[in-house]
Design a protein around this motif. Structure first.
Motif, PDB file in Angstrom:
ATOM      1  N   LEU A  26      38.538  30.660  38.049  1.00 30.99           N
ATOM      2  CA  LEU A  26      39.994  30.474  38.114  1.00 30.99           C
ATOM      3  C   LEU A  26      40.347  29.053  38.563  1.00 30.99           C
ATOM      4  O   LEU A  26      41.293  28.449  38.047  1.00 30.99           O
ATOM      5  CB  LEU A  26      40.604  31.498  39.073  1.00 30.99           C
ATOM      6  CG  LEU A  26      40.458  32.973  38.673  1.00 30.99           C
ATOM      7  CD1 LEU A  26      41.061  33.873  39.746  1.00 30.99           C
ATOM      8  CD2 LEU A  26      41.104  33.242  37.319  1.00 30.99           C
ATOM      9  N   ALA A  27      39.568  28.535  39.518  1.00 30.96           N
ATOM     10  CA  ALA A  27      39.841  27.189  40.027  1.00 30.96           C
ATOM     11  C   ALA A  27      39.668  26.129  38.936  1.00 30.96           C
ATOM     12  O   ALA A  27      40.319  25.079  38.960  1.00 30.96           O
ATOM     13  CB  ALA A  27      38.924  26.880  41.210  1.00 30.96           C
ATOM     14  N   GLU A  28      38.799  26.407  37.975  1.00 30.98           N
ATOM     15  CA  GLU A  28      38.559  25.463  36.884  1.00 30.98           C
ATOM     16  C   GLU A  28      39.746  25.353  35.926  1.00 30.98           C
ATOM     17  O   GLU A  28      39.751  24.483  35.048  1.00 30.98           O
ATOM     18  CB  GLU A  28      37.300  25.870  36.111  1.00 30.98           C
ATOM     19  CG  GLU A  28      36.017  25.647  36.897  1.00 30.98           C
ATOM     20  CD  GLU A  28      34.804  26.274  36.224  1.00 30.98           C
ATOM     21  OE1 GLU A  28      34.954  26.864  35.129  1.00 30.98           O
ATOM     22  OE2 GLU A  28      33.687  26.169  36.794  1.00 30.98           O
ATOM     23  N   MET A  29      40.751  26.218  36.108  1.00 29.49           N
ATOM     24  CA  MET A  29      41.939  26.153  35.248  1.00 29.49           C
ATOM     25  C   MET A  29      42.803  24.935  35.569  1.00 29.49           C
ATOM     26  O   MET A  29      43.732  24.608  34.831  1.00 29.49           O
ATOM     27  CB  MET A  29      42.762  27.438  35.393  1.00 29.49           C
ATOM     28  CG  MET A  29      42.031  28.685  34.929  1.00 29.49           C
ATOM     29  SD  MET A  29      41.463  28.582  33.214  1.00 29.49           S
ATOM     30  CE  MET A  29      43.030  28.558  32.345  1.00 29.49           C
ATOM     31  N   GLY A  30      42.524  24.276  36.700  1.00 28.35           N
ATOM     32  CA  GLY A  30      43.210  23.024  37.009  1.00 28.35           C
ATOM     33  C   GLY A  30      44.591  23.180  37.607  1.00 28.35           C
ATOM     34  O   GLY A  30      45.424  22.284  37.498  1.00 28.35           O
ATOM     35  N   LYS A  31      44.840  24.321  38.265  1.00 31.52           N
ATOM     36  CA  LYS A  31      46.130  24.511  38.916  1.00 31.52           C
ATOM     37  C   LYS A  31      45.906  24.980  40.346  1.00 31.52           C
ATOM     38  O   LYS A  31      44.842  25.499  40.681  1.00 31.52           O
ATOM     39  CB  LYS A  31      46.978  25.522  38.142  1.00 31.52           C
ATOM     40  CG  LYS A  31      46.362  26.907  38.050  1.00 31.52           C
ATOM     41  CD  LYS A  31      47.085  27.792  37.029  1.00 31.52           C
ATOM     42  CE  LYS A  31      48.473  28.199  37.467  1.00 31.52           C
ATOM     43  NZ  LYS A  31      49.093  29.160  36.535  1.00 31.52           N
ATOM     44  N   ASN A  32      46.910  24.797  41.173  1.00 34.03           N
ATOM     45  CA  ASN A  32      46.838  25.220  42.565  1.00 34.03           C
ATOM     46  C   ASN A  32      47.572  26.545  42.712  1.00 34.03           C
ATOM     47  O   ASN A  32      48.762  26.636  42.412  1.00 34.03           O
ATOM     48  CB  ASN A  32      47.460  24.160  43.478  1.00 34.03           C
ATOM     49  CG  ASN A  32      47.199  24.449  44.942  1.00 34.03           C
ATOM     50  OD1 ASN A  32      46.172  25.029  45.289  1.00 34.03           O
ATOM     51  ND2 ASN A  32      48.109  24.040  45.802  1.00 34.03           N
ATOM     52  N   PHE A  33      46.856  27.565  43.164  1.00 33.10           N
ATOM     53  CA  PHE A  33      47.433  28.900  43.288  1.00 33.10           C
ATOM     54  C   PHE A  33      47.996  29.125  44.697  1.00 33.10           C
ATOM     55  O   PHE A  33      47.627  28.450  45.655  1.00 33.10           O
ATOM     56  CB  PHE A  33      46.369  29.967  43.010  1.00 33.10           C
ATOM     57  CG  PHE A  33      45.868  29.970  41.590  1.00 33.10           C
ATOM     58  CD1 PHE A  33      46.503  30.735  40.613  1.00 33.10           C
ATOM     59  CD2 PHE A  33      44.772  29.208  41.220  1.00 33.10           C
ATOM     60  CE1 PHE A  33      46.047  30.755  39.300  1.00 33.10           C
ATOM     61  CE2 PHE A  33      44.297  29.213  39.914  1.00 33.10           C
ATOM     62  CZ  PHE A  33      44.936  29.982  38.949  1.00 33.10           C
ATOM     63  N   ASN A  34      48.870  30.118  44.792  1.00 33.39           N
ATOM     64  CA  ASN A  34      49.366  30.604  46.084  1.00 33.39           C
ATOM     65  C   ASN A  34      50.012  29.517  46.930  1.00 33.39           C
ATOM     66  O   ASN A  34      49.783  29.426  48.139  1.00 33.39           O
ATOM     67  CB  ASN A  34      48.223  31.271  46.874  1.00 33.39           C
ATOM     68  CG  ASN A  34      47.596  32.437  46.126  1.00 33.39           C
ATOM     69  OD1 ASN A  34      48.282  33.186  45.439  1.00 33.39           O
ATOM     70  ND2 ASN A  34      46.282  32.578  46.231  1.00 33.39           N
TER      71      ASN A  34
END
Length: 276
Positions: A184-192
């Motif tokens: 998920l981290a490889e999607m290039g966005k910052n979650f939460n």
């Protein structure tokens, strides 16, 4: 790669729950030959691997705690050998290095390797031109869950991972949860991204950080086998992906696939999805 003779297989961690399942599966595979069973548990030394695994007849392969002599023995077989490792985070790094040093291809289900250890093992495998598979989860269903999670992450900005395992699992979070968070981290966005100032009244209440704001929560209880939820949230909706394991037999098709595929590799590969 055409196999002219059965693949010699050494099972390391043979007396464990996963090890016993692997012994049963390998013993019944027409293109494989179980040549060794390793376990350091004192009370299982000398026992027949087949009887310990619950087979109807003995395999005449005694459990031994001598890994390197068994690797040396397997390396003398006509066909390239494979070591399947379901042991402990404290020993798996050395086990993999030993196997590669003897020209034996490791198929590793043991989790707990650090990113630094994985990189060192990858470098070692590259130099030796030896295939190695490190697979946090051998379940096809888990691969499908992870792929669905990656797709969902394009549309949701908030996600949490909950992994639940039996209380004999030594490491936390699970390798599967870490792998899912990495994907998920490889999607290039910052979650939460926080919308209020957050405070933990008890350290760890909100889980650990899996990268890019993704939180992982671990549960350890008797009665569980292996379970994982990936929960996405957005205004007015919750999207939950869940995979439950009720029998370790579900991992065996993936283990058999890995044993066959690792013979074709010349380097370390991480994750079952890379060989499907």
């Amino acid at each position: 790669m055409a196999n002219q003779s059965p693949i010699p297989v050494v099972v390391n961690g043979a007396a464990g729950k996963m090890g016993r399942e692997v012994i049963k599966t390998v013993a019944q595979a027409a293109d494989m030959n179980l040549v060794g069973a390793i376990d350091t548990t004192p009370e299982h030394q000398g026992k027949d691997a087949g009887e310990l695994a619950g087979l109807s007849e003995p395999l005449e392969i005694p459990i031994t705690n001598q890994l390197e002599p068994m690797l040396a023995f397997a390396s003398q077989e006509k066909q390239i050998g494979v070591m399947v490792d379901f042991t402990h985070p404290d020993s798996v790094y050395d086990n993999i290095r030993s196997a590669i040093a003897y020209g034996i291809r490791p198929v590793v289900g043991t989790t707990g390797l650090s990113p630094e250890q994985l990189q060192e093992l990858a470098n070692f495998a590259d130099k030796a031109s030896t295939g190695c598979l490190v697979i946090p989860n051998f379940s096809i269903g888990m691969v499908l869950l992870q792929q669905a999670a990656v797709t969902a992450s394009q549309y949701f900005d908030h996600v949490e991972i909950i992994e639940l395992h039996h209380n004999q699992k030594a490491d936390a979070p699970s390798g599967t949860a870490i792998k899912t968070a990495q994907m998920l981290a490889e999607m290039g966005k910052n979650f939460n991204v926080p919308v209020v100032e957050e405070t933990e009244n008890l350290v760890g209440a909100k889980g650990c950080q899996g990268g890019e704001g993704i939180r992982i929560h671990s549960v350890r209880l008797p009665g569980l086998v292996a379970h994982q939820e990936v929960i996405f949230g957005a205004p007015g909706q919750i999207y939950t992906l869940r995979h439950d394991t009720s029998d370790r037999a579900c991992y065996m098709p993936g283990v058999l696939l890995a044993i066959r595929k690792v013979l074709e590799l010349k380097s370390l590969v991480y994750g079952l999805e890379k060989i499907l």
